[in-house]
Design a protein around this motif. Sequence first.
Motif, PDB file in Angstrom:
ATOM      1  N   ILE A  78      39.046  22.017 -17.565  1.00  0.00           N
ATOM      2  CA  ILE A  78      40.046  21.195 -18.223  1.00  0.00           C
ATOM      3  C   ILE A  78      39.492  19.475 -18.059  1.00  0.00           C
ATOM      4  CG2 ILE A  78      42.195  20.076 -17.604  1.00  0.00           C
ATOM      5  CD1 ILE A  78      43.129  22.662 -16.402  1.00  0.00           C
ATOM      6  N   ALA A  79      38.776  19.202 -17.064  1.00  0.00           N
ATOM      7  CA  ALA A  79      38.262  17.718 -16.976  1.00  0.00           C
ATOM      8  C   ALA A  79      37.043  17.865 -18.209  1.00  0.00           C
ATOM      9  CB  ALA A  79      37.471  17.738 -15.537  1.00  0.00           C
ATOM     10  N   LEU A  80      36.374  18.871 -18.198  1.00  0.00           N
ATOM     11  CA  LEU A  80      35.153  18.608 -19.327  1.00  0.00           C
ATOM     12  C   LEU A  80      35.876  18.594 -20.772  1.00  0.00           C
ATOM     13  CD1 LEU A  80      32.201  19.112 -20.491  1.00  0.00           C
ATOM     14  CD2 LEU A  80      32.764  21.591 -20.445  1.00  0.00           C
ATOM     15  N   GLY A  81      36.796  19.376 -21.170  1.00  0.00           N
ATOM     16  CA  GLY A  81      37.766  19.270 -22.040  1.00  0.00           C
ATOM     17  C   GLY A  81      38.142  18.010 -22.500  1.00  0.00           C
ATOM     18  N   LEU A  82      38.949  17.425 -21.613  1.00  0.00           N
ATOM     19  CA  LEU A  82      39.454  16.134 -21.811  1.00  0.00           C
ATOM     20  C   LEU A  82      38.455  14.901 -22.123  1.00  0.00           C
ATOM     21  CD1 LEU A  82      42.338  16.263 -18.893  1.00  0.00           C
ATOM     22  CD2 LEU A  82      42.488  16.552 -21.508  1.00  0.00           C
ATOM     23  N   LEU A  83      37.603  14.991 -21.154  1.00  0.00           N
ATOM     24  CA  LEU A  83      36.586  13.910 -21.131  1.00  0.00           C
ATOM     25  C   LEU A  83      35.540  14.076 -22.583  1.00  0.00           C
ATOM     26  CD1 LEU A  83      35.527  13.717 -17.506  1.00  0.00           C
ATOM     27  CD2 LEU A  83      36.943  11.969 -19.055  1.00  0.00           C
ATOM     28  N   LEU A  84      35.339  15.476 -23.147  1.00  0.00           N
ATOM     29  CA  LEU A  84      34.675  15.596 -23.991  1.00  0.00           C
ATOM     30  C   LEU A  84      35.470  15.077 -25.378  1.00  0.00           C
ATOM     31  CD1 LEU A  84      33.134  19.068 -23.977  1.00  0.00           C
ATOM     32  CD2 LEU A  84      31.848  16.770 -24.066  1.00  0.00           C
ATOM     33  N   TYR A  85      36.853  15.389 -25.379  1.00  0.00           N
ATOM     34  CA  TYR A  85      37.772  14.937 -26.455  1.00  0.00           C
ATOM     35  C   TYR A  85      37.784  13.419 -26.394  1.00  0.00           C
ATOM     36  CZ  TYR A  85      42.237  13.942 -28.767  1.00  0.00           C
ATOM     37  OH  TYR A  85      43.080  13.543 -29.570  1.00  0.00           O
TER      38      TYR A  85
END
Length: 191
Positions: A78-85
Amino acid sequence: MTLLFLLNAVLFGAGLAMDAFSVSLANGLHDTKMKTGKAMQIAGSFAVFQTLMPLTGWLCVHTIATIFTSFQKFIPWIALGLLLYIGIGMLKEGFSNEKEEESAALTFRELMLQSVATSIDALSVGFTIAEFPFHMALIESLIIGIVTMIICLAGLEIGKKAGTALAGKATILGGIILIGIGIEIFVSSFF
């Protein structure tokens, strides 16, 4: 409440605030003309989420621990997805030639995504403070939030100063920092 308890809470706060500090640095790089009120809003948002997440973890341990345990493996994703976005959006904006002055403003949605992404790992702190009665868990969480706010304000100020020196490349650097934080959270979850 002892001196060791307070020191533990401050150290927890400093450790948990490092992701939020880095994102604050990126936000300062992105908006070098940020007003004090906006800086307080950003740091305050990170602090609120860093305060609420350990309490949520504490509550989960005392109510729905088995569900939370199975959810925990998704936290790095979740953290990876949000920060990548968010980071990819900043990169696109930084490379765009049609960047408007208004675009430097961090939207409420982006701030909420950043706050969740940088504080979601603090849910795990709820497990470590599970043996505390609620009032002690609340005090610990409040100290974590206060430390986070101070550290984030420092990150925003450093980012603003560095962003002024970097001029047009600051948004690109901020995007790279956010993507790097997401990758770091994801990779460190395996060790």
